[in-house]
Design a protein around this motif. Sequence first.
Motif, PDB file in Angstrom:
ATOM      1  N   SER A  94       0.915   4.840  -0.217  1.00 27.30           N
ATOM      2  CA  SER A  94       2.118   4.005  -0.307  1.00 27.30           C
ATOM      3  C   SER A  94       2.516   3.411   1.039  1.00 27.30           C
ATOM      4  CB  SER A  94       3.284   4.804  -0.894  1.00 27.30           C
ATOM      5  OG  SER A  94       3.589   5.905  -0.077  1.00 27.30           O
ATOM      6  N   PHE A  95       2.205   4.091   2.148  1.00 32.19           N
ATOM      7  CA  PHE A  95       2.606   3.557   3.458  1.00 32.19           C
ATOM      8  C   PHE A  95       1.850   2.278   3.817  1.00 32.19           C
ATOM      9  CE2 PHE A  95      -0.345   7.121   4.311  1.00 32.19           C
ATOM     10  CZ  PHE A  95      -1.401   6.431   4.892  1.00 32.19           C
ATOM     11  N   ASN A  96       0.816   1.926   3.072  1.00 34.20           N
ATOM     12  CA  ASN A  96       0.079   0.680   3.308  1.00 34.20           C
ATOM     13  C   ASN A  96       0.598  -0.459   2.419  1.00 34.20           C
ATOM     14  OD1 ASN A  96      -2.118  -0.767   4.619  1.00 34.20           O
ATOM     15  ND2 ASN A  96      -3.107  -0.762   2.617  1.00 34.20           N
ATOM     16  N   HIS A  97       1.616  -0.201   1.615  1.00 33.66           N
ATOM     17  CA  HIS A  97       2.146  -1.195   0.682  1.00 33.66           C
ATOM     18  C   HIS A  97       3.615  -1.500   0.969  1.00 33.66           C
ATOM     19  CE1 HIS A  97      -1.352   0.508  -1.348  1.00 33.66           C
ATOM     20  NE2 HIS A  97      -1.481  -0.690  -1.879  1.00 33.66           N
ATOM     21  N   PHE A  98       3.992  -2.739   0.717  1.00 34.24           N
ATOM     22  CA  PHE A  98       5.399  -3.128   0.871  1.00 34.24           C
ATOM     23  C   PHE A  98       5.688  -4.309  -0.040  1.00 34.24           C
ATOM     24  CE2 PHE A  98       3.030  -5.729   3.754  1.00 34.24           C
ATOM     25  CZ  PHE A  98       3.707  -6.938   3.873  1.00 34.24           C
ATOM     26  N   ALA A  99       6.959  -4.476  -0.397  1.00 29.74           N
ATOM     27  CA  ALA A  99       7.368  -5.601  -1.237  1.00 29.74           C
ATOM     28  C   ALA A  99       7.445  -6.847  -0.373  1.00 29.74           C
ATOM     29  CB  ALA A  99       8.724  -5.314  -1.873  1.00 29.74           C
ATOM     30  N   GLN A 100       6.847  -7.922  -0.878  1.00 23.09           N
ATOM     31  CA  GLN A 100       6.920  -9.185  -0.151  1.00 23.09           C
ATOM     32  C   GLN A 100       6.977 -10.329  -1.159  1.00 23.09           C
ATOM     33  OE1 GLN A 100       3.289 -10.457   1.948  1.00 23.09           O
ATOM     34  NE2 GLN A 100       2.290  -8.643   1.123  1.00 23.09           N
ATOM     35  N   ASP A 101       7.566 -11.410  -0.729  1.00 19.06           N
ATOM     36  CA  ASP A 101       7.690 -12.578  -1.587  1.00 19.06           C
ATOM     37  C   ASP A 101       6.307 -12.987  -2.098  1.00 19.06           C
ATOM     38  OD1 ASP A 101       9.382 -14.981  -2.495  1.00 19.06           O
ATOM     39  OD2 ASP A 101       7.697 -15.901  -1.443  1.00 19.06           O
ATOM     40  N   ALA A 102       6.210 -13.206  -3.402  1.00 14.28           N
ATOM     41  CA  ALA A 102       4.914 -13.530  -4.015  1.00 14.28           C
ATOM     42  C   ALA A 102       4.311 -14.805  -3.432  1.00 14.28           C
ATOM     43  CB  ALA A 102       5.077 -13.664  -5.532  1.00 14.28           C
ATOM     44  N   ASN A 103       5.139 -15.812  -3.157  1.00 14.83           N
ATOM     45  CA  ASN A 103       4.611 -17.054  -2.575  1.00 14.83           C
ATOM     46  C   ASN A 103       4.009 -16.801  -1.198  1.00 14.83           C
ATOM     47  OD1 ASN A 103       5.293 -18.722  -4.762  1.00 14.83           O
ATOM     48  ND2 ASN A 103       7.376 -18.941  -4.015  1.00 14.83           N
ATOM     49  N   PHE A 104       4.664 -15.979  -0.402  1.00 18.98           N
ATOM     50  CA  PHE A 104       4.140 -15.636   0.919  1.00 18.98           C
ATOM     51  C   PHE A 104       2.850 -14.825   0.786  1.00 18.98           C
ATOM     52  CE2 PHE A 104       4.062 -12.526   4.467  1.00 18.98           C
ATOM     53  CZ  PHE A 104       3.778 -13.420   5.492  1.00 18.98           C
ATOM     54  N   ASN A 105       2.855 -13.846  -0.120  1.00 21.14           N
ATOM     55  CA  ASN A 105       1.692 -12.986  -0.315  1.00 21.14           C
ATOM     56  C   ASN A 105       0.473 -13.791  -0.757  1.00 21.14           C
ATOM     57  OD1 ASN A 105       0.227 -10.536  -0.550  1.00 21.14           O
ATOM     58  ND2 ASN A 105       0.727 -10.396  -2.711  1.00 21.14           N
ATOM     59  N   ARG A 106       0.695 -14.728  -1.661  1.00 24.25           N
ATOM     60  CA  ARG A 106      -0.421 -15.497  -2.217  1.00 24.25           C
ATOM     61  C   ARG A 106      -0.718 -16.760  -1.419  1.00 24.25           C
ATOM     62  NH1 ARG A 106       1.697 -14.900  -8.459  1.00 24.25           N
ATOM     63  NH2 ARG A 106       2.004 -12.656  -8.309  1.00 24.25           N
ATOM     64  N   GLY A 107       0.121 -17.038  -0.428  1.00 22.52           N
ATOM     65  CA  GLY A 107      -0.061 -18.238   0.390  1.00 22.52           C
ATOM     66  C   GLY A 107      -0.478 -17.907   1.814  1.00 22.52           C
ATOM     67  N   ALA A 108       0.518 -17.836   2.699  1.00 28.36           N
ATOM     68  CA  ALA A 108       0.246 -17.655   4.130  1.00 28.36           C
ATOM     69  C   ALA A 108      -0.447 -16.330   4.431  1.00 28.36           C
ATOM     70  CB  ALA A 108       1.547 -17.756   4.922  1.00 28.36           C
ATOM     71  N   TYR A 109      -0.031 -15.247   3.762  1.00 24.50           N
ATOM     72  CA  TYR A 109      -0.639 -13.942   4.027  1.00 24.50           C
ATOM     73  C   TYR A 109      -2.105 -13.943   3.604  1.00 24.50           C
ATOM     74  CZ  TYR A 109      -0.124  -8.984   5.199  1.00 24.50           C
ATOM     75  OH  TYR A 109      -0.200  -7.754   5.809  1.00 24.50           O
ATOM     76  N   ARG A 110      -2.389 -14.530   2.433  1.00 20.49           N
ATOM     77  CA  ARG A 110      -3.775 -14.609   1.958  1.00 20.49           C
ATOM     78  C   ARG A 110      -4.609 -15.482   2.897  1.00 20.49           C
ATOM     79  NH1 ARG A 110      -4.695 -15.754  -4.140  1.00 20.49           N
ATOM     80  NH2 ARG A 110      -4.286 -13.533  -4.201  1.00 20.49           N
ATOM     81  N   ALA A 111      -4.048 -16.587   3.372  1.00 20.19           N
ATOM     82  CA  ALA A 111      -4.775 -17.470   4.295  1.00 20.19           C
ATOM     83  C   ALA A 111      -5.117 -16.721   5.588  1.00 20.19           C
ATOM     84  CB  ALA A 111      -3.941 -18.718   4.591  1.00 20.19           C
ATOM     85  N   MET A 112      -4.176 -15.910   6.082  1.00 17.06           N
ATOM     86  CA  MET A 112      -4.434 -15.121   7.287  1.00 17.06           C
ATOM     87  C   MET A 112      -5.586 -14.138   7.020  1.00 17.06           C
ATOM     88  SD  MET A 112      -1.786 -12.567   9.279  1.00 17.06           S
ATOM     89  CE  MET A 112      -1.583 -11.501   7.846  1.00 17.06           C
ATOM     90  N   GLU A 113      -5.562 -13.495   5.858  1.00 18.68           N
ATOM     91  CA  GLU A 113      -6.632 -12.562   5.523  1.00 18.68           C
ATOM     92  C   GLU A 113      -7.980 -13.275   5.394  1.00 18.68           C
ATOM     93  OE1 GLU A 113      -4.255  -9.046   3.133  1.00 18.68           O
ATOM     94  OE2 GLU A 113      -4.999 -10.756   1.983  1.00 18.68           O
ATOM     95  N   GLN A 114      -7.984 -14.479   4.877  1.00 20.81           N
ATOM     96  CA  GLN A 114      -9.227 -15.250   4.772  1.00 20.81           C
ATOM     97  C   GLN A 114      -9.808 -15.519   6.165  1.00 20.81           C
ATOM     98  OE1 GLN A 114     -10.037 -14.741   1.768  1.00 20.81           O
ATOM     99  NE2 GLN A 114     -10.287 -16.797   0.919  1.00 20.81           N
ATOM    100  N   GLU A 115      -8.933 -15.837   7.124  1.00 24.62           N
ATOM    101  CA  GLU A 115      -9.394 -16.072   8.500  1.00 24.62           C
ATOM    102  C   GLU A 115      -9.990 -14.798   9.096  1.00 24.62           C
ATOM    103  OE1 GLU A 115      -9.625 -18.979  10.210  1.00 24.62           O
ATOM    104  OE2 GLU A 115      -9.050 -19.862   8.281  1.00 24.62           O
ATOM    105  N   TRP A 116      -9.328 -13.675   8.858  1.00 22.48           N
ATOM    106  CA  TRP A 116      -9.865 -12.401   9.338  1.00 22.48           C
ATOM    107  C   TRP A 116     -11.249 -12.153   8.737  1.00 22.48           C
ATOM    108  CZ3 TRP A 116      -5.005  -8.961   8.108  1.00 22.48           C
ATOM    109  CH2 TRP A 116      -4.019  -9.201   9.062  1.00 22.48           C
TER     110      TRP A 116
END
Length: 181
Positions: A132-154
């Motif tokens: 659970s310490f690796n999970h947190f609530a975040q806005d779905a648009n952010f999670n599926r947008g900017a956060y996913r794009a950052m992960e794609q770059e990684w």
Amino acid sequence: MANLQRQPLRIGQQIKLPHQRFLDAGREAKNKFLALDYYMWTHGGRLPPDPANPPSLQSQILDTNWRRLKANGYSYHIDIIDRTRYSDGYLSRTSKPQRSGRNQARAGGADRRPTDDGGHLWAARFNGPLDSFNHFAQDANFNRGAYRAMEQEWDKDLLAGRKVFGSIKLFYRGTSKRPYR
């Protein structure tokens, strides 16, 4: 005067209520006193640098005494009410990513919004822990947008053979389990 306070109110009687600013000032004074007392108790009786404005009780309790742990190559700093405040580590890819639907669904607890996803600090494809310490609530648009794009770059960098070190800092208001930044 004591007798007047015990008499019931009469219709049409004028009463004087405390002004909200007066009530707020009393509450603030009480909170400062408690914060000063806690500071002195945890610092061997010493006063804070500015005794008139001690660190808030909330910040003293929640912003100290973090525990640290490591999982799957990542380090986590977790506060006293089990919120991950900071995490870092070198990313690695895994051939068999696993997800914890249960921890993703519970992320944010009562503070989770209907528009939130149960996100993760380190994705399953980067060998992120299922805990659970690796999970947190975040806005779905952010999670599926900017956060996913950052992960794609990684992921691109890892596939190109580069080392990727990430650090994530989460900020909370009060005792909320949902970070605001």
